[in-house]
Design an enzyme around this catalytic site. Structure first.
Site, PDB file in Angstrom:
ATOM      1  N   ASN A   1      12.341   6.086   7.500  1.00  0.00           N
ATOM      2  CA  ASN A   1      12.889   5.095   8.412  1.00  0.00           C
ATOM      3  C   ASN A   1      11.923   3.925   8.555  1.00  0.00           C
ATOM      4  O   ASN A   1      10.717   4.107   8.510  1.00  0.00           O
ATOM      5  CB  ASN A   1      13.121   5.706   9.792  1.00  0.00           C
ATOM      6  CG  ASN A   1      14.325   6.609   9.872  1.00  0.00           C
ATOM      7  OD1 ASN A   1      15.294   6.440   9.153  1.00  0.00           O
ATOM      8  ND2 ASN A   1      14.257   7.576  10.771  1.00  0.00           N
ATOM      9  N   HIS A  44      13.994   5.074  -0.581  1.00  0.00           N
ATOM     10  CA  HIS A  44      13.186   6.289  -0.802  1.00  0.00           C
ATOM     11  C   HIS A  44      12.793   6.387  -2.261  1.00  0.00           C
ATOM     12  O   HIS A  44      13.495   5.864  -3.125  1.00  0.00           O
ATOM     13  CB  HIS A  44      13.963   7.533  -0.406  1.00  0.00           C
ATOM     14  CG  HIS A  44      14.224   7.646   1.057  1.00  0.00           C
ATOM     15  ND1 HIS A  44      13.256   8.056   1.963  1.00  0.00           N
ATOM     16  CD2 HIS A  44      15.319   7.383   1.796  1.00  0.00           C
ATOM     17  CE1 HIS A  44      13.768   8.060   3.181  1.00  0.00           C
ATOM     18  NE2 HIS A  44      15.014   7.660   3.108  1.00  0.00           N
ATOM     19  N   LYS A  85       0.849  -1.184   0.000  1.00  0.00           N
ATOM     20  CA  LYS A  85       0.000   0.000   0.000  1.00  0.00           C
ATOM     21  C   LYS A  85       0.886   1.236   0.000  1.00  0.00           C
ATOM     22  O   LYS A  85       1.735   1.393   0.874  1.00  0.00           O
ATOM     23  CB  LYS A  85      -0.916   0.024   1.233  1.00  0.00           C
ATOM     24  CG  LYS A  85      -2.099  -0.925   1.172  1.00  0.00           C
ATOM     25  CD  LYS A  85      -3.199  -0.429   0.234  1.00  0.00           C
ATOM     26  CE  LYS A  85      -3.856   0.828   0.750  1.00  0.00           C
ATOM     27  NZ  LYS A  85      -4.659   0.648   1.963  1.00  0.00           N
ATOM     28  N   HIS A  86       0.707   2.088  -0.967  1.00  0.00           N
ATOM     29  CA  HIS A  86       1.425   3.357  -1.036  1.00  0.00           C
ATOM     30  C   HIS A  86       2.935   3.167  -0.939  1.00  0.00           C
ATOM     31  O   HIS A  86       3.618   3.817  -0.163  1.00  0.00           O
ATOM     32  CB  HIS A  86       0.904   4.326   0.019  1.00  0.00           C
ATOM     33  CG  HIS A  86      -0.530   4.712  -0.205  1.00  0.00           C
ATOM     34  ND1 HIS A  86      -0.927   5.505  -1.265  1.00  0.00           N
ATOM     35  CD2 HIS A  86      -1.655   4.384   0.470  1.00  0.00           C
ATOM     36  CE1 HIS A  86      -2.243   5.657  -1.217  1.00  0.00           C
ATOM     37  NE2 HIS A  86      -2.708   4.978  -0.187  1.00  0.00           N
TER      38      HIS A  86
END
Length: 392
Positions: free
Chosen positions: A231, A392, A67-68
């Protein structure tokens, strides 16, 4: 096919949008059903890498629920016992393949977060796995293939509009990757780090014993973190992630968030929760939401007069803080991985409350000694991997 036009990007105002391979090769994917969007592909391609790595590291079929652009759950295909079948709402007599077991675990770890997920499977999707997927609210699935029966089942979802993607398992991207931010291109080498037992060789605590099951769970946690927004930390047990804390600015907030999710997974196995008297015909999402609220601090939202009657045949007793703590105190041998070093021992103190006994983190903090000392206080075994896993 060289490129695929998408409806829009992250948001409807972000047009045009497409995907393509920047070295001019054909796309390694084929859309068999539906019309996946930008975020769908972000989840699918990150999830595919995760399950591919899990399969390579463990030799077991693997699944993840994304999800996302972060996993809500990830698991390998170990059998489900009676209790896990109950908390994952799998019928006692339902036939489960190893891949179906992996998906049930990945979806069931955090059912609230997995609502409307994108699924990634390491192996050819079979009918037992497709039947589980059909029951859940999901945006789509990616796999290296589908049996004819599985494809027939999945194509009935969303009135034939369910997103089904097939990926070439032999596709290998270029070693250098690029990303644009504000019109500026970033370039870096892909994170091709192989996560295996070798990363757990440097055990720095007095307790040096990390049994094979715990090693497997630590590897699962580290591979999960490799594809989780940083994180991040991951609690793992019995071949699956049970709590993932993603995208937090503070390390201890990651540990608390993931620990709360791990606690919820544990509390759902308590007889008091397993025996909740739900009304007949309750929707799966309403049942999942009710369980989450019942075991949390806002339990009166589902137990107040006028509220409980919509969910339960009879009003359940309050699940008291003392009862919850007593149940959680039974937890043991849980593994915890971290994508970067723990800067303070408060992370270990919180992890202990969720039954953590085995830890893997990079090491390298100026306070490593304090973190090791805290592990020693609780008899934990901790390995320094020497590798950071930011994503990221």
């Amino acid at each position: 096919m060289k490129d695929l036009a998408l409806k829009y990007g992250c948001n409807p105002n972000q047009k045009p949008s497409r995907i393509f391979v920047n070295d001019g090769r054909d796309l390694p994917i084929e859309v068999l059903s539906g019309r996946p969007g930008y975020i769908n592909f972000m989840d699918a391609l990150n999830g595919w890498q995760l399950v591919r790595d899990l399969k390579a590291a463990t030799g077991l079929p693997a699944a993840t629920s994304f999800k996302h652009v972060s996993p809500a759950g990830a698991a390998v295909g170990l059998p489900l016992g009676e209790v896990l079948r109950k908390i994952y709402f799998v019928d006692p007599e339902e036939e489960l393949s190893p891949l179906a077991c992996a998906y049930a675990r990945a979806r069931g770890a955090d059912r609230m977060s997995s609502f409307g997920d994108f699924i990634s499977l390491s192996d050819v999707c079979d009918a037992p796995t497709a039947r589980l997927i059909k029951k859940e609210v999901s945006d789509g699935v990616i796999a290296p293939g589908y049996t004819d029966e599985a494809l027939e089942i999945l194509r009935t979802k969303k009135n034939g509009n369910y997103n089904i993607i097939q990926i070439d398992p032999d596709y290998a991207p270029q070693p250098i990757e690029h990303k644009d931010v504000f019109g500026i291109t970033f370039e870096q080498g892909r994170n091709e780090l192989v996560i295996n037992d070798e990363l757990l060789a440097n055990v720095v605590t007095k307790n040096k014993e990390i049994p094979q099951d715990a090693r497997r769970d630590l590897i699962i946690s580290l591979i999960t973190l490799k594809y989780t927004q940083s994180n991040s930390v991951c609690y793992a047990f019995d071949g699956q992630a049970i709590g993932i804390g993603a995208g937090q600015q503070s390390r201890v907030h990651c540990v608390r968030l993931a620990g709360q999710k791990a606690d919820n997974w544990l509390l759902r196995q308590c007889p008091k929760v397993l025996e909740l008297p739900f009304v007949d015909g309750i929707r799966r999402a309403d049942r999942d939401n009710a369980i989450d609220v019942y075991i949390g601090d806002e339990y009166m939202d589902v137990l107040a007069d006028g509220a409980w009657q919509k969910l339960f045949k009879t009003r359940p007793d309050v699940f008291t803080a003392e009862e919850k703590r007593a149940w959680l105190d039974r937890a043991e041998n849980i593994s915890l991985g971290s994508d970067a070093f723990f800067p303070f021992s408060d992370n270990i103190e919180r992890a202990k409350k969720s039954g953590v006994r085995y830890v893997a983190e990079p090491g390298g903090s100026v306070r490593d000694d304090a973190v090791i000392e805290c592990c020693d206080k609780y008899g934990m075994a901790m390995a320094f991997t020497g590798i950071r896993l930011f994503h990221h």
